[in-house]
Write a protein that holds these residues in place. Structure first.
Motif, short mmCIF file in Angstrom:
data_model
loop_
_atom_site.label_atom_id
_atom_site.label_comp_id
_atom_site.label_asym_id
_atom_site.label_seq_id
_atom_site.Cartn_x
_atom_site.Cartn_y
_atom_site.Cartn_z
N VAL A 17 -33.60 19.21 -21.19
CA VAL A 17 -34.71 18.30 -21.48
C VAL A 17 -35.73 19.05 -22.32
O VAL A 17 -36.06 20.21 -22.01
CB VAL A 17 -35.37 17.83 -20.16
CG1 VAL A 17 -36.56 16.93 -20.44
CG2 VAL A 17 -34.35 17.14 -19.26
N GLU A 18 -36.23 18.42 -23.37
CA GLU A 18 -37.28 19.04 -24.17
C GLU A 18 -38.45 19.38 -23.26
O GLU A 18 -38.86 18.58 -22.43
CB GLU A 18 -37.69 18.12 -25.31
CG GLU A 18 -36.60 17.98 -26.35
CD GLU A 18 -36.95 17.03 -27.50
OE1 GLU A 18 -38.11 16.59 -27.59
OE2 GLU A 18 -36.04 16.73 -28.29
N GLY A 19 -38.97 20.60 -23.39
CA GLY A 19 -40.06 21.07 -22.55
C GLY A 19 -39.60 21.87 -21.34
O GLY A 19 -40.40 22.55 -20.70
N ILE A 58 -36.98 24.90 -24.06
CA ILE A 58 -36.23 23.95 -24.88
C ILE A 58 -37.24 23.18 -25.71
O ILE A 58 -38.08 22.46 -25.17
CB ILE A 58 -35.39 22.99 -24.00
CG1 ILE A 58 -34.46 23.77 -23.05
CG2 ILE A 58 -34.62 22.00 -24.87
CD1 ILE A 58 -33.47 24.68 -23.73
N LEU A 59 -37.19 23.35 -27.04
CA LEU A 59 -38.15 22.71 -27.92
C LEU A 59 -37.66 21.36 -28.43
O LEU A 59 -38.44 20.41 -28.54
CB LEU A 59 -38.44 23.61 -29.13
CG LEU A 59 -39.12 24.94 -28.85
CD1 LEU A 59 -39.31 25.72 -30.14
CD2 LEU A 59 -40.44 24.74 -28.14
N GLU A 60 -36.37 21.30 -28.77
CA GLU A 60 -35.87 20.10 -29.43
C GLU A 60 -34.36 20.00 -29.23
O GLU A 60 -33.68 21.02 -29.17
CB GLU A 60 -36.18 20.21 -30.93
CG GLU A 60 -35.66 19.11 -31.78
CD GLU A 60 -35.84 19.39 -33.28
OE1 GLU A 60 -35.74 18.43 -34.04
OE2 GLU A 60 -36.07 20.55 -33.67
N ARG A 109 -34.63 26.44 -29.34
CA ARG A 109 -35.27 27.10 -28.20
C ARG A 109 -36.34 28.06 -28.69
O ARG A 109 -36.18 28.70 -29.72
CB ARG A 109 -34.23 27.92 -27.42
CG ARG A 109 -33.00 27.12 -27.03
CD ARG A 109 -31.83 27.98 -26.68
NE ARG A 109 -31.39 28.82 -27.79
CZ ARG A 109 -30.46 29.75 -27.70
NH1 ARG A 109 -29.84 29.97 -26.55
NH2 ARG A 109 -30.09 30.48 -28.74
N LEU A 110 -37.41 28.17 -27.92
CA LEU A 110 -38.40 29.21 -28.14
C LEU A 110 -38.08 30.33 -27.17
O LEU A 110 -37.91 30.09 -25.97
CB LEU A 110 -39.82 28.68 -27.87
CG LEU A 110 -40.94 29.73 -27.89
CD1 LEU A 110 -41.09 30.36 -29.28
CD2 LEU A 110 -42.25 29.12 -27.42
N GLU A 156 -37.95 31.46 -32.58
CA GLU A 156 -37.11 30.31 -32.27
C GLU A 156 -35.65 30.62 -32.57
O GLU A 156 -35.34 31.44 -33.42
CB GLU A 156 -37.55 29.08 -33.06
CG GLU A 156 -38.91 28.58 -32.66
CD GLU A 156 -39.33 27.33 -33.42
OE1 GLU A 156 -38.44 26.57 -33.89
OE2 GLU A 156 -40.54 27.11 -33.54
N SER A 157 -34.78 29.91 -31.87
CA SER A 157 -33.35 30.08 -32.07
C SER A 157 -32.63 28.75 -31.84
O SER A 157 -32.75 28.16 -30.77
CB SER A 157 -32.80 31.13 -31.10
OG SER A 157 -31.40 31.21 -31.21
N ASP A 158 -31.92 28.30 -32.87
CA ASP A 158 -31.06 27.11 -32.73
C ASP A 158 -29.70 27.54 -32.22
O ASP A 158 -29.21 28.62 -32.57
CB ASP A 158 -30.84 26.43 -34.09
CG ASP A 158 -32.05 25.64 -34.55
OD1 ASP A 158 -32.74 25.05 -33.71
OD2 ASP A 158 -32.29 25.62 -35.78
N MET A 159 -29.10 26.69 -31.41
CA MET A 159 -27.74 26.95 -30.95
C MET A 159 -26.96 25.65 -30.94
O MET A 159 -27.53 24.57 -30.82
CB MET A 159 -27.72 27.58 -29.57
CG MET A 159 -28.13 26.64 -28.44
SD MET A 159 -28.01 27.33 -26.79
CE MET A 159 -26.28 27.55 -26.58
#
Length: 150
Positions: free
Chosen positions: A11-13, A108-110, A124-125, A140-143
């Motif tokens: 969940v975002e946040g 979890i940012l987005e 993710r932050l 930040e890191s996208d996965m």
């Protein structure tokens, strides 16, 4: 935590926090050997004692490696992670010193389900923090993550 989470579980946040890890002399030496970076700020007590920090500093890249390892230690992506896609806007806020105990805060940012039925993208932050909660490094890191465990 120890339980793998999938795209739909996040969940975002939402946030997670690792256990602490104290940085040792061996960490500094092994990272110097691995990276080949023997800069005097890391390895020369006499030189580093005359800098504004007054002591040797652990490599900034060690913090990135530690943070990514701490993601794994959370266990939340163990069976669901497909690929780390990026590491962006990484900031070195404060130096890492010997004896410092660090932990990872992950937020979890987005989430973006994309078009694939199999995977989605999660941004993710990552914050590497010391024992007082000060942010030492962050970015930040996208996965890509599996959408379900089936």
């Amino acid at each position: 935590m120890g339980t793998s989470l999938y795209f739909d579980d996040l969940v975002e946040g939402q946030s997670f926090e690792s256990t602490g890890r104290t940085v040792t002399e061996s960490d500094l030496t092994f990272f110097s050997m691995l990276s080949g970076d023997w800069n005097p700020i890391h390895c020369d007590v006499g030189f580093s004692s005359k800098t504004r920090y007054g002591e040797r500093l652990v490599h900034g890249a060690f913090g990135i490696a530690l943070a990514t390892g701490m993601i794994h230690s959370l266990g939340i992506f163990e069976k669901s992670a497909v690929a780390m896609m990026s590491l962006k806007d990484w900031k070195f806020r404060k130096p890492i010193t010997l004896g410092m105990t660090l932990r990872l805060k992950l937020f979890i940012l987005e989430k973006d389900p994309g078009k694939s039925e199999r995977v989605g993208r999660v941004n993710r932050l990552l914050q590497l923090v010391d024992e007082s909660g000060s942010i030492i490094q962050e970015g930040e890191s996208d996965m890509l993550i599996l959408k379900s465990g089936r």
